[in-house]
Design a protein around this motif. Structure first.
Motif, PDB file in Angstrom:
ATOM      1  N   PRO A  36     -32.843 -35.748  -2.481  1.00  0.00           N
ATOM      2  CA  PRO A  36     -31.660 -35.751  -1.619  1.00  0.00           C
ATOM      3  C   PRO A  36     -30.563 -36.721  -2.062  1.00  0.00           C
ATOM      4  O   PRO A  36     -29.408 -36.544  -1.707  1.00  0.00           O
ATOM      5  N   ASP A  37     -30.888 -37.745  -2.856  1.00  0.00           N
ATOM      6  CA  ASP A  37     -29.927 -38.803  -3.172  1.00  0.00           C
ATOM      7  C   ASP A  37     -29.450 -38.693  -4.625  1.00  0.00           C
ATOM      8  O   ASP A  37     -29.621 -39.594  -5.427  1.00  0.00           O
ATOM      9  N   VAL A  38     -28.866 -37.535  -4.968  1.00  0.00           N
ATOM     10  CA  VAL A  38     -28.365 -37.325  -6.325  1.00  0.00           C
ATOM     11  C   VAL A  38     -26.962 -36.729  -6.274  1.00  0.00           C
ATOM     12  O   VAL A  38     -26.566 -36.120  -5.285  1.00  0.00           O
ATOM     13  N   HIS A  39     -26.225 -36.935  -7.356  1.00  0.00           N
ATOM     14  CA  HIS A  39     -24.882 -36.377  -7.484  1.00  0.00           C
ATOM     15  C   HIS A  39     -24.822 -35.647  -8.825  1.00  0.00           C
ATOM     16  O   HIS A  39     -24.959 -36.261  -9.879  1.00  0.00           O
ATOM     17  N   ILE A  40     -24.648 -34.328  -8.780  1.00  0.00           N
ATOM     18  CA  ILE A  40     -24.646 -33.501  -9.988  1.00  0.00           C
ATOM     19  C   ILE A  40     -23.295 -32.806 -10.114  1.00  0.00           C
ATOM     20  O   ILE A  40     -22.762 -32.285  -9.140  1.00  0.00           O
ATOM     21  N   GLN A  41     -22.754 -32.782 -11.324  1.00  0.00           N
ATOM     22  CA  GLN A  41     -21.512 -32.074 -11.604  1.00  0.00           C
ATOM     23  C   GLN A  41     -21.742 -31.127 -12.766  1.00  0.00           C
ATOM     24  O   GLN A  41     -22.537 -31.408 -13.654  1.00  0.00           O
ATOM     25  N   HIS A  42     -21.032 -30.018 -12.752  1.00  0.00           N
ATOM     26  CA  HIS A  42     -21.039 -29.107 -13.895  1.00  0.00           C
ATOM     27  C   HIS A  42     -19.605 -28.720 -14.188  1.00  0.00           C
ATOM     28  O   HIS A  42     -18.842 -28.411 -13.286  1.00  0.00           O
ATOM     29  N   GLU A  43     -19.249 -28.758 -15.459  1.00  0.00           N
ATOM     30  CA  GLU A  43     -17.922 -28.314 -15.826  1.00  0.00           C
ATOM     31  C   GLU A  43     -18.021 -27.521 -17.119  1.00  0.00           C
ATOM     32  O   GLU A  43     -18.884 -27.772 -17.957  1.00  0.00           O
ATOM     33  N   ALA A  44     -17.176 -26.541 -17.235  1.00  0.00           N
ATOM     34  CA  ALA A  44     -17.123 -25.714 -18.437  1.00  0.00           C
ATOM     35  C   ALA A  44     -15.683 -25.657 -18.916  1.00  0.00           C
ATOM     36  O   ALA A  44     -14.759 -25.536 -18.118  1.00  0.00           O
ATOM     37  N   TYR A  45     -15.519 -25.755 -20.204  1.00  0.00           N
ATOM     38  CA  TYR A  45     -14.191 -25.739 -20.801  1.00  0.00           C
ATOM     39  C   TYR A  45     -14.208 -24.731 -21.947  1.00  0.00           C
ATOM     40  O   TYR A  45     -15.032 -24.830 -22.847  1.00  0.00           O
ATOM     41  N   VAL A  46     -13.342 -23.766 -21.888  1.00  0.00           N
ATOM     42  CA  VAL A  46     -13.245 -22.738 -22.930  1.00  0.00           C
ATOM     43  C   VAL A  46     -11.824 -22.743 -23.460  1.00  0.00           C
ATOM     44  O   VAL A  46     -10.860 -22.737 -22.697  1.00  0.00           O
ATOM     45  N   SER A  47     -11.709 -22.770 -24.778  1.00  0.00           N
ATOM     46  CA  SER A  47     -10.383 -22.686 -25.380  1.00  0.00           C
ATOM     47  C   SER A  47     -10.438 -21.790 -26.603  1.00  0.00           C
ATOM     48  O   SER A  47     -11.499 -21.560 -27.165  1.00  0.00           O
ATOM     49  N   LYS A  48      -9.285 -21.284 -26.959  1.00  0.00           N
ATOM     50  CA  LYS A  48      -9.166 -20.469 -28.161  1.00  0.00           C
ATOM     51  C   LYS A  48      -8.708 -21.348 -29.307  1.00  0.00           C
ATOM     52  O   LYS A  48      -8.134 -22.410 -29.091  1.00  0.00           O
ATOM     53  N   LEU A  49      -8.954 -20.855 -30.498  1.00  0.00           N
ATOM     54  CA  LEU A  49      -8.386 -21.487 -31.673  1.00  0.00           C
ATOM     55  C   LEU A  49      -6.885 -21.266 -31.566  1.00  0.00           C
ATOM     56  O   LEU A  49      -6.396 -20.157 -31.739  1.00  0.00           O
ATOM     57  N   GLY A  50      -6.151 -22.302 -31.192  1.00  0.00           N
ATOM     58  CA  GLY A  50      -4.760 -22.167 -30.793  1.00  0.00           C
ATOM     59  C   GLY A  50      -3.799 -21.893 -31.937  1.00  0.00           C
ATOM     60  O   GLY A  50      -3.862 -22.545 -32.987  1.00  0.00           O
ATOM     61  N   GLU A  51      -2.916 -20.942 -31.707  1.00  0.00           N
ATOM     62  CA  GLU A  51      -1.871 -20.637 -32.684  1.00  0.00           C
ATOM     63  C   GLU A  51      -0.988 -21.857 -32.918  1.00  0.00           C
ATOM     64  O   GLU A  51      -0.568 -22.115 -34.049  1.00  0.00           O
ATOM     65  N   ASP A  52      -0.703 -22.604 -31.849  1.00  0.00           N
ATOM     66  CA  ASP A  52       0.141 -23.784 -31.997  1.00  0.00           C
ATOM     67  C   ASP A  52      -0.548 -24.863 -32.828  1.00  0.00           C
ATOM     68  O   ASP A  52       0.082 -25.549 -33.626  1.00  0.00           O
ATOM     69  N   GLN A  53      -1.872 -25.007 -32.640  1.00  0.00           N
ATOM     70  CA  GLN A  53      -2.628 -25.968 -33.450  1.00  0.00           C
ATOM     71  C   GLN A  53      -2.610 -25.560 -34.923  1.00  0.00           C
ATOM     72  O   GLN A  53      -2.388 -26.394 -35.807  1.00  0.00           O
ATOM     73  N   LEU A  54      -2.871 -24.265 -35.161  1.00  0.00           N
ATOM     74  CA  LEU A  54      -2.848 -23.764 -36.541  1.00  0.00           C
ATOM     75  C   LEU A  54      -1.468 -23.955 -37.160  1.00  0.00           C
ATOM     76  O   LEU A  54      -1.345 -24.426 -38.291  1.00  0.00           O
ATOM     77  N   PHE A  55      -0.432 -23.605 -36.411  1.00  0.00           N
ATOM     78  CA  PHE A  55       0.941 -23.744 -36.921  1.00  0.00           C
ATOM     79  C   PHE A  55       1.245 -25.191 -37.281  1.00  0.00           C
ATOM     80  O   PHE A  55       1.802 -25.481 -38.343  1.00  0.00           O
ATOM     81  N   TYR A  56       0.885 -26.107 -36.395  1.00  0.00           N
ATOM     82  CA  TYR A  56       1.160 -27.530 -36.640  1.00  0.00           C
ATOM     83  C   TYR A  56       0.494 -27.995 -37.923  1.00  0.00           C
ATOM     84  O   TYR A  56       1.126 -28.623 -38.776  1.00  0.00           O
ATOM     85  N   LEU A  57      -0.797 -27.695 -38.070  1.00  0.00           N
ATOM     86  CA  LEU A  57      -1.521 -28.142 -39.261  1.00  0.00           C
ATOM     87  C   LEU A  57      -1.017 -27.450 -40.520  1.00  0.00           C
ATOM     88  O   LEU A  57      -0.911 -28.075 -41.584  1.00  0.00           O
ATOM     89  N   MET A  58      -0.670 -26.165 -40.403  1.00  0.00           N
ATOM     90  CA  MET A  58      -0.155 -25.441 -41.561  1.00  0.00           C
ATOM     91  C   MET A  58       1.227 -25.966 -41.962  1.00  0.00           C
ATOM     92  O   MET A  58       1.568 -25.990 -43.145  1.00  0.00           O
ATOM     93  N   SER A  59       2.020 -26.427 -40.982  1.00  0.00           N
ATOM     94  CA  SER A  59       3.331 -26.991 -41.300  1.00  0.00           C
ATOM     95  C   SER A  59       3.197 -28.335 -42.012  1.00  0.00           C
ATOM     96  O   SER A  59       4.158 -28.837 -42.584  1.00  0.00           O
ATOM     97  N   ARG A  60       1.991 -28.895 -41.979  1.00  0.00           N
ATOM     98  CA  ARG A  60       1.711 -30.149 -42.686  1.00  0.00           C
ATOM     99  C   ARG A  60       1.084 -29.895 -44.051  1.00  0.00           C
ATOM    100  O   ARG A  60       0.590 -30.801 -44.697  1.00  0.00           O
ATOM    101  N   GLY A  61       1.058 -28.617 -44.465  1.00  0.00           N
ATOM    102  CA  GLY A  61       0.603 -28.294 -45.811  1.00  0.00           C
ATOM    103  C   GLY A  61      -0.802 -27.727 -45.931  1.00  0.00           C
ATOM    104  O   GLY A  61      -1.249 -27.423 -47.028  1.00  0.00           O
ATOM    105  N   LEU A  62      -1.526 -27.597 -44.816  1.00  0.00           N
ATOM    106  CA  LEU A  62      -2.874 -27.029 -44.883  1.00  0.00           C
ATOM    107  C   LEU A  62      -2.808 -25.508 -44.890  1.00  0.00           C
ATOM    108  O   LEU A  62      -1.921 -24.916 -44.265  1.00  0.00           O
TER     109      LEU A  62
END
Length: 104
Positions: A36-62
């Motif tokens: 009875p004396d417990v505290h449990i949390q669950h969280e889920a995070y889903v993301s895509k391989l972001g176009e903005d992330q790819l663009f940023y890194l590619m604009s740096r020469g990758l």
């Protein structure tokens, strides 16, 4: 949580990174709590391989492939750093093999 546990706090985190338009992620957490004396949390995070992330890194020469590998390696880094060195090296090799030719 077993019966008799007291003042327990636990957080379960399930993260997923979708690498293409066909991928999906389903999270079905199961928590058995018999105290009875417990505290449990669950969280889920889903993301895509972001176009903005790819663009940023590619604009740096990758290349697109190198940028995608960098993003994926950053995503799994918290797990990899907890592994013994020989396992971490093998996991990184497996990720590299799996991603070869996957982007572009």
């Amino acid at each position: 949580m077993y019966e008799g546990c007291e003042n327990v706090k636990s957080t379960v985190r399930c993260d997923a990174l979708l690498l293409d338009e066909e991928s999906r992620s389903d999270t079905y957490p199961t928590m058995e709590i018999d105290a009875p004396d417990v505290h449990i949390q669950h969280e889920a995070y889903v993301s895509k391989l972001g176009e903005d992330q790819l663009f940023y890194l590619m604009s740096r020469g990758l290349s697109e492939e190198a940028a995608a590998k960098m993003i994926v390696n950053g995503f799994v880094e918290p797990i990899v750093k907890e592994l013994p060195m020989e396992y971490a090296v093998e996991l990184n090799r497996l990720i590299e093999l799996q991603m070869e030719g996957a982007v572009g």
